[in-house]
Design a protein around this motif. Sequence first.
Motif, PDB file in Angstrom:
ATOM      1  N   ILE A  26      24.478  38.962  36.363  1.00 29.53           N
ATOM      2  CA  ILE A  26      25.540  39.382  35.444  1.00 29.53           C
ATOM      3  C   ILE A  26      26.880  39.130  36.119  1.00 29.53           C
ATOM      4  O   ILE A  26      27.180  39.734  37.155  1.00 29.53           O
ATOM      5  CB  ILE A  26      25.364  40.872  35.071  1.00 29.53           C
ATOM      6  N   ARG A  27      27.659  38.215  35.544  1.00 31.96           N
ATOM      7  CA  ARG A  27      28.966  37.867  36.121  1.00 31.96           C
ATOM      8  C   ARG A  27      30.072  38.448  35.262  1.00 31.96           C
ATOM      9  O   ARG A  27      30.081  38.266  34.046  1.00 31.96           O
ATOM     10  CB  ARG A  27      29.126  36.343  36.233  1.00 31.96           C
ATOM     11  N   TYR A  28      30.992  39.175  35.901  1.00 33.43           N
ATOM     12  CA  TYR A  28      32.120  39.791  35.199  1.00 33.43           C
ATOM     13  C   TYR A  28      33.372  39.501  36.010  1.00 33.43           C
ATOM     14  O   TYR A  28      33.290  38.974  37.131  1.00 33.43           O
ATOM     15  CB  TYR A  28      31.899  41.305  35.069  1.00 33.43           C
ATOM     16  N   GLU A  29      34.518  39.831  35.435  1.00 34.42           N
ATOM     17  CA  GLU A  29      35.776  39.546  36.121  1.00 34.42           C
ATOM     18  C   GLU A  29      35.839  40.303  37.449  1.00 34.42           C
ATOM     19  O   GLU A  29      35.766  41.523  37.480  1.00 34.42           O
ATOM     20  CB  GLU A  29      36.951  39.954  35.231  1.00 34.42           C
ATOM     21  N   GLY A  67      37.382  46.863  31.042  1.00 38.05           N
ATOM     22  CA  GLY A  67      37.015  46.131  29.838  1.00 38.05           C
ATOM     23  C   GLY A  67      37.795  44.854  29.611  1.00 38.05           C
ATOM     24  O   GLY A  67      38.230  44.569  28.512  1.00 38.05           O
ATOM     25  N   GLU A  68      37.984  44.059  30.670  1.00 39.28           N
ATOM     26  CA  GLU A  68      38.754  42.818  30.538  1.00 39.28           C
ATOM     27  C   GLU A  68      37.820  41.612  30.614  1.00 39.28           C
ATOM     28  O   GLU A  68      36.850  41.608  31.369  1.00 39.28           O
ATOM     29  CB  GLU A  68      39.806  42.718  31.650  1.00 39.28           C
ATOM     30  N   GLY A  69      38.124  40.590  29.804  1.00 40.10           N
ATOM     31  CA  GLY A  69      37.389  39.330  29.890  1.00 40.10           C
ATOM     32  C   GLY A  69      35.982  39.415  29.323  1.00 40.10           C
ATOM     33  O   GLY A  69      35.600  40.381  28.656  1.00 40.10           O
ATOM     34  N   ASP A  70      35.197  38.380  29.596  1.00 38.87           N
ATOM     35  CA  ASP A  70      33.822  38.295  29.122  1.00 38.87           C
ATOM     36  C   ASP A  70      32.848  38.533  30.261  1.00 38.87           C
ATOM     37  O   ASP A  70      33.156  38.282  31.430  1.00 38.87           O
ATOM     38  CB  ASP A  70      33.552  36.902  28.526  1.00 38.87           C
TER      39      ASP A  70
END
Length: 374
Positions: A227-230, A212-215
Amino acid sequence: MRFTLSSSALNNRLQTLSKVINLKNSLPILDCFLFDVANNELKITASDSENVMQTSVSLDECDGNGKFAVPNRTILDAVKELPEQPLTFDVDTEHLTIKILYQNGVYNFTAQNAAEYPQTSEIPDGATVVTIGADVLNNNINRSLFATAQDELRPVMNGIYFDLTPEGLAIVASDGHKLVRNKNFEIKSDTPASFILPKKPATLLRTVLTKGEGDVVIKFDNRNAEIRYEGGSLSCRLIEGKYPNYNSVIPQDNPNQLNVDRKGLLGALRRVLPFASESSQLIRLHLETGKLELSSEDVDFATSAKEQIVCDYTGQTMSIGFKGSSLTDILTNLDSDEVTIQLADPSRAGLIIPSTQPEHQEVLMLIMPMLLND
């Protein structure tokens, strides 16, 4: 080409990406991971043709750039038993041979031609973009997945619906018997837009967003989403079709209100449910001021159970039936200490609302009643 990286870093990423790969693939090359070495970084891709997941890992040493595909079972089996140590890959991209040197040994196996690996199509400019916190998205997916359907006739019900409006972003799932609506009032758009995320990419996201880090940045059109995540990205094909008007089934006036300890009700349900009919799983709730009685019976096997719970109930005396497993699922997927159950009469849907809502959000769950044979 030669490069060195951490065995555990590689193993962690491969374990996550392996969930994308199907047991049987239409293209043999999709049984492989695609390795792309460039700028002192290894980018790894896994695909089942509809979902494409990518992640990257920095290299300790790197001599040259190149692409090659690695059979997933071979590389997974090779690295999962290794303790943390540097792995050196010696790859001949012309003859498609791979040598992996580790502390006490060496692996030799064959690579596949990277040119055969299907290319991911880019989402065109002008697509809708939504930014949401990783922890918020993860919690919303966790709360919603259980309510999705497995309906061949109505495939739109088989995914999670993202509905972006000027009021906020609603994340919805329903199978026709139960419904979950997560509303986020911080994310809104003057131009309404929506998409239906299939169950598999939603489940994949749940595994990568656990920290659950970042946007998370979601870019979507009417067919695909990126969908881009850390630490990586996921591209997927969306479910096409029109999602039913979920707001129309949510009752606006349920005057009978029950406030009850969530874990206490869940425990009683689990004790009473084994004595219900296996086919219907019917649980009867009898409500009167200050008291809730749960009961179940299976006439065929002459079993029954009954348990009373102290609660705060305001409304008319009522008996209403619910499917025990659906009610259990709803209570399990809420995390507040207390819940409020709002009812109208035994034939209309009940609303279950957590007593404490997440910040800037509103969570609501709905359950359809079952007919009682009095």
